[in-house]
Design a protein around this motif. Structure first.
Motif, PDB file in Angstrom:
ATOM      1  N   ALA A   9     -39.161  22.432   7.646  1.00 17.17           N
ATOM      2  CA  ALA A   9     -39.592  21.447   8.630  1.00 17.17           C
ATOM      3  C   ALA A   9     -39.783  20.088   7.964  1.00 17.17           C
ATOM      4  O   ALA A   9     -40.202  20.011   6.804  1.00 17.17           O
ATOM      5  CB  ALA A   9     -40.895  21.885   9.292  1.00 17.17           C
ATOM      6  N   PHE A  10     -39.499  19.031   8.697  1.00 16.08           N
ATOM      7  CA  PHE A  10     -39.632  17.638   8.259  1.00 16.08           C
ATOM      8  C   PHE A  10     -38.577  17.251   7.215  1.00 16.08           C
ATOM      9  O   PHE A  10     -38.853  16.478   6.299  1.00 16.08           O
ATOM     10  CB  PHE A  10     -41.041  17.352   7.719  1.00 16.08           C
ATOM     11  CG  PHE A  10     -42.156  17.712   8.664  1.00 16.08           C
ATOM     12  CD1 PHE A  10     -42.218  17.143   9.926  1.00 16.08           C
ATOM     13  CD2 PHE A  10     -43.138  18.615   8.294  1.00 16.08           C
ATOM     14  CE1 PHE A  10     -43.243  17.463  10.807  1.00 16.08           C
ATOM     15  CE2 PHE A  10     -44.164  18.949   9.162  1.00 16.08           C
ATOM     16  CZ  PHE A  10     -44.223  18.369  10.420  1.00 16.08           C
ATOM     17  N   VAL A  11     -37.379  17.803   7.347  1.00 17.84           N
ATOM     18  CA  VAL A  11     -36.292  17.378   6.462  1.00 17.84           C
ATOM     19  C   VAL A  11     -35.894  15.946   6.815  1.00 17.84           C
ATOM     20  O   VAL A  11     -36.200  15.434   7.897  1.00 17.84           O
ATOM     21  CB  VAL A  11     -35.073  18.316   6.570  1.00 17.84           C
ATOM     22  CG1 VAL A  11     -35.439  19.733   6.164  1.00 17.84           C
ATOM     23  CG2 VAL A  11     -34.480  18.293   7.975  1.00 17.84           C
ATOM     24  N   ASP A  12     -35.197  15.284   5.882  1.00 21.39           N
ATOM     25  CA  ASP A  12     -34.716  13.930   6.170  1.00 21.39           C
ATOM     26  C   ASP A  12     -33.418  14.007   6.986  1.00 21.39           C
ATOM     27  O   ASP A  12     -32.975  15.100   7.376  1.00 21.39           O
ATOM     28  CB  ASP A  12     -34.555  13.120   4.886  1.00 21.39           C
ATOM     29  CG  ASP A  12     -33.456  13.628   3.958  1.00 21.39           C
ATOM     30  OD1 ASP A  12     -32.641  14.493   4.374  1.00 21.39           O
ATOM     31  OD2 ASP A  12     -33.404  13.169   2.795  1.00 21.39           O
ATOM     32  N   ASP A  13     -32.805  12.870   7.255  1.00 18.92           N
ATOM     33  CA  ASP A  13     -31.625  12.852   8.114  1.00 18.92           C
ATOM     34  C   ASP A  13     -30.437  13.583   7.504  1.00 18.92           C
ATOM     35  O   ASP A  13     -29.486  13.932   8.223  1.00 18.92           O
ATOM     36  CB  ASP A  13     -31.226  11.407   8.438  1.00 18.92           C
ATOM     37  CG  ASP A  13     -32.206  10.725   9.370  1.00 18.92           C
ATOM     38  OD1 ASP A  13     -33.001  11.440  10.019  1.00 18.92           O
ATOM     39  OD2 ASP A  13     -32.181   9.477   9.465  1.00 18.92           O
ATOM     40  N   ASP A  14     -30.455  13.820   6.191  1.00 13.20           N
ATOM     41  CA  ASP A  14     -29.392  14.567   5.518  1.00 13.20           C
ATOM     42  C   ASP A  14     -29.724  16.047   5.369  1.00 13.20           C
ATOM     43  O   ASP A  14     -28.963  16.794   4.741  1.00 13.20           O
ATOM     44  CB  ASP A  14     -29.114  13.961   4.141  1.00 13.20           C
ATOM     45  CG  ASP A  14     -28.590  12.534   4.225  1.00 13.20           C
ATOM     46  OD1 ASP A  14     -27.795  12.251   5.145  1.00 13.20           O
ATOM     47  OD2 ASP A  14     -28.990  11.699   3.385  1.00 13.20           O
ATOM     48  N   ALA A  16     -32.305  17.226   3.681  1.00  9.74           N
ATOM     49  CA  ALA A  16     -32.937  17.477   2.385  1.00  9.74           C
ATOM     50  C   ALA A  16     -34.459  17.459   2.507  1.00  9.74           C
ATOM     51  O   ALA A  16     -35.022  16.976   3.480  1.00  9.74           O
ATOM     52  CB  ALA A  16     -32.485  16.432   1.373  1.00  9.74           C
ATOM     53  N   PHE A  17     -35.105  17.990   1.476  1.00  6.37           N
ATOM     54  CA  PHE A  17     -36.559  18.051   1.362  1.00  6.37           C
ATOM     55  C   PHE A  17     -37.114  18.962   2.470  1.00  6.37           C
ATOM     56  O   PHE A  17     -36.506  19.952   2.808  1.00  6.37           O
ATOM     57  CB  PHE A  17     -37.181  16.652   1.380  1.00  6.37           C
ATOM     58  CG  PHE A  17     -36.587  15.739   0.347  1.00  6.37           C
ATOM     59  CD1 PHE A  17     -36.817  15.950  -1.000  1.00  6.37           C
ATOM     60  CD2 PHE A  17     -35.744  14.701   0.721  1.00  6.37           C
ATOM     61  CE1 PHE A  17     -36.245  15.131  -1.961  1.00  6.37           C
ATOM     62  CE2 PHE A  17     -35.161  13.867  -0.219  1.00  6.37           C
ATOM     63  CZ  PHE A  17     -35.421  14.082  -1.565  1.00  6.37           C
ATOM     64  N   GLY A  18     -38.276  18.655   3.022  1.00  5.41           N
ATOM     65  CA  GLY A  18     -38.887  19.515   4.031  1.00  5.41           C
ATOM     66  C   GLY A  18     -39.784  20.569   3.421  1.00  5.41           C
ATOM     67  O   GLY A  18     -39.772  20.824   2.216  1.00  5.41           O
ATOM     68  N   GLY A 201     -39.685  13.211  -0.187  1.00  5.26           N
ATOM     69  CA  GLY A 201     -38.739  12.562   0.704  1.00  5.26           C
ATOM     70  C   GLY A 201     -38.698  13.133   2.109  1.00  5.26           C
ATOM     71  O   GLY A 201     -37.759  12.857   2.861  1.00  5.26           O
ATOM     72  N   SER A 202     -39.692  13.930   2.480  1.00  3.89           N
ATOM     73  CA  SER A 202     -39.741  14.498   3.822  1.00  3.89           C
ATOM     74  C   SER A 202     -40.147  13.426   4.828  1.00  3.89           C
ATOM     75  O   SER A 202     -40.796  12.434   4.480  1.00  3.89           O
ATOM     76  CB  SER A 202     -40.738  15.662   3.863  1.00  3.89           C
ATOM     77  OG  SER A 202     -40.342  16.684   2.958  1.00  3.89           O
ATOM     78  N   VAL A 203     -39.776  13.635   6.087  1.00  4.51           N
ATOM     79  CA  VAL A 203     -40.024  12.635   7.131  1.00  4.51           C
ATOM     80  C   VAL A 203     -40.793  13.275   8.278  1.00  4.51           C
ATOM     81  O   VAL A 203     -40.323  14.240   8.899  1.00  4.51           O
ATOM     82  CB  VAL A 203     -38.709  12.031   7.651  1.00  4.51           C
ATOM     83  CG1 VAL A 203     -38.989  11.012   8.756  1.00  4.51           C
ATOM     84  CG2 VAL A 203     -37.933  11.371   6.511  1.00  4.51           C
ATOM     85  N   ILE A 204     -41.977  12.722   8.558  1.00  2.00           N
ATOM     86  CA  ILE A 204     -42.854  13.204   9.625  1.00  2.00           C
ATOM     87  C   ILE A 204     -42.975  12.116  10.684  1.00  2.00           C
ATOM     88  O   ILE A 204     -43.220  10.952  10.364  1.00  2.00           O
ATOM     89  CB  ILE A 204     -44.246  13.555   9.064  1.00  2.00           C
ATOM     90  CG1 ILE A 204     -44.130  14.681   8.024  1.00  2.00           C
ATOM     91  CG2 ILE A 204     -45.213  13.943  10.174  1.00  2.00           C
ATOM     92  CD1 ILE A 204     -45.428  14.961   7.274  1.00  2.00           C
ATOM     93  N   ARG A 205     -42.832  12.504  11.939  1.00  2.00           N
ATOM     94  CA  ARG A 205     -42.977  11.575  13.051  1.00  2.00           C
ATOM     95  C   ARG A 205     -44.200  11.970  13.882  1.00  2.00           C
ATOM     96  O   ARG A 205     -44.412  13.169  14.126  1.00  2.00           O
ATOM     97  CB  ARG A 205     -41.718  11.589  13.928  1.00  2.00           C
ATOM     98  CG  ARG A 205     -40.442  11.153  13.211  1.00  2.00           C
ATOM     99  CD  ARG A 205     -39.213  11.525  14.013  1.00  2.00           C
ATOM    100  NE  ARG A 205     -37.977  10.976  13.453  1.00  2.00           N
ATOM    101  CZ  ARG A 205     -37.267  11.541  12.490  1.00  2.00           C
ATOM    102  NH1 ARG A 205     -37.675  12.688  11.942  1.00  2.00           N
ATOM    103  NH2 ARG A 205     -36.170  10.984  12.047  1.00  2.00           N
ATOM    104  N   THR A 206     -44.963  10.996  14.356  1.00  2.00           N
ATOM    105  CA  THR A 206     -46.147  11.292  15.155  1.00  2.00           C
ATOM    106  C   THR A 206     -46.308  10.246  16.251  1.00  2.00           C
ATOM    107  O   THR A 206     -45.764   9.141  16.164  1.00  2.00           O
ATOM    108  CB  THR A 206     -47.432  11.290  14.315  1.00  2.00           C
ATOM    109  OG1 THR A 206     -47.679   9.956  13.841  1.00  2.00           O
ATOM    110  CG2 THR A 206     -47.343  12.230  13.120  1.00  2.00           C
ATOM    111  N   ALA A 207     -47.098  10.624  17.274  1.00  2.00           N
ATOM    112  CA  ALA A 207     -47.466   9.673  18.325  1.00  2.00           C
ATOM    113  C   ALA A 207     -48.717  10.188  19.023  1.00  2.00           C
ATOM    114  O   ALA A 207     -48.824  11.392  19.292  1.00  2.00           O
ATOM    115  CB  ALA A 207     -46.340   9.503  19.333  1.00  2.00           C
TER     116      ALA A 207
END
Length: 243
Positions: A9-14, A16-18, A201-207
């Motif tokens: 979970a929270f991989v980047d657009d490629d 990777a990571f997560g 390099g993981s990417v987390i989005r929140t709102a």
């Protein structure tokens, strides 16, 4: 038969990571008791293991266990990873139910997985603001006196862009590559959407979602579990089936 998948979970657009979660879809009527689930999670050493307790459906019950001797009432990356794993198996899920309570889930048209839950279900993470992303990049552990802490800094405050890392030494947990629950609390604190570059390099989005709720999202991928992991899971369930 037991089915297990490894989701990140929270991989980047490629892709990777997560943060990895092993998703174990238990056989009908063949679930493990809590102490056996925890013992299995401890042996496997994966950050989280999510046991799917009911037949996958729009509302699905799960039990989450960490690799550090404790069950997890609610966790962002295990819930989102489970959603992606069940999607991978052809199931549409609208609500996952860990110990903390029902969690609304969805997967959008871009393939990003989302959940909505009370931010206060998160562990009591501390937040330490640092002067720059470069300071965070240079860390090899938490600053003196800190524990159970997410360190963070703005990289673009106007755009809601954040750099963050997190450690929890007191429960034997090293650096967490992508901590969704701490990022939910950070979002509640600021009252605005965030995009968090976490760990390596993981990417987390929140709102914010109103009334203390936060929407948490991230890209997830499903990858084959190691053969040794699958073999151990199958062995444990075979022993349980024999009584």
């Amino acid at each position: 038969m037991v089915d297990c998948l490894l989701a990140h979970a929270f991989v980047d657009d490629d892709g990777a990571f997560g943060n990895p979660v092993l998703v174990v879809i238990e056989p009908d009527g063949g679930g493990l008791p809590q102490e056996r689930r925890q013992a299995l999670a401890d042996r496997l050493g994966i950050p989280a293991v999510a046991f799917v307790r009911s037949a996958p459906a729009r509302r699905t019950e799960i039990a989450i266990h960490g690799s550090y001797g404790l069950p997890i009432r609610f966790g962002g990356h295990p819930v989102l990873g489970t959603l992606e794993a069940l999607h991978h198996r052809g199931h549409t899920v609208e609500e996952l139910v860990p110990e903390a309570g029902p969690v609304a889930c969805r997967r959008d048209e871009q393939g990003i997985c989302w959940l909505t839950a009370p931010a206060t279900w998160s562990k009591p993470w501390r937040h330490l603001r640092m002067g720059s992303a470069a300071e965070i990049e240079a860390l090899t552990g938490l600053p003196d006196g800190e524990d159970f802490t997410q360190v963070w800094a703005w990289t673009d405050e106007a755009a809601g862009e954040v750099r963050a890392r997190l450690w929890a030494p007191r429960i034997g947990k090293g650096e967490d590559e992508a901590c969704g629950s701490a990022s939910m609390l950070l979002t509640l604190r600021h009252g605005r959407p965030l995009r968090v570059l976490h760990g390596r390099g993981s990417v987390i989005r929140t709102a914010p979602a109103g009334d203390g709720l936060v929407e948490l999202g991230g890209r997830c991928v499903v990858r084959p579990a190691d053969e040794g992991v699958t073999t151990e899971v199958e062995r444990v369930y075979a022993v349980a089936a024999r009584g």
